[in-house]
Design a protein around this motif. Structure first.
Motif: not given
Length: 96
Positions: A43-49, A66-70
């Motif tokens: 799930v990609a974030p809908a807004r920046r940040g 998990v959460q977070g790009e890495r």
């Protein structure tokens, strides 16, 4: 005159769907014989940040979120590596 046999009693609130022994809905596997062995949902974030999230499931018992790009990238790599060693996919098939 012959007597009619009594009607069988039915449970209150239970609707009879069909003859006994006949399934009233789909079975555990679709007609094609395919079943879900595993999945990876990202799930990609809908807004920046916002932070991306990922969820991984395999029928052999593995489940991670998990959460977070890495961490999402690490989970994708683990999912790909697991597809080659999963005991449910020992015959060379690939899971989702």
């Amino acid at each position: 005159m012959t007597a009619r046999p009594p009607r069988p009693a039915t449970a209150v609130g239970v609707e009879k769907v069909g003859a006994e022994g006949v399934r009233s809905g789909p079975g555990p596997r679709p007609a094609g014989g395919l079943r879900t062995v595993g999945f990876l949902r990202i799930v990609a974030p809908a807004r920046r940040g916002g932070e991306p999230r990922a969820e991984w499931f395999c029928s052999c018992g593995r489940y991670e979120t998990v959460q977070g790009e890495r961490r999402v990238h690490a989970l994708i790599a683990a999912h790909d590596a697991h597809r080659d060693v999963c005991p449910l996919l020992g015959d060379g098939r690939k899971a989702a």
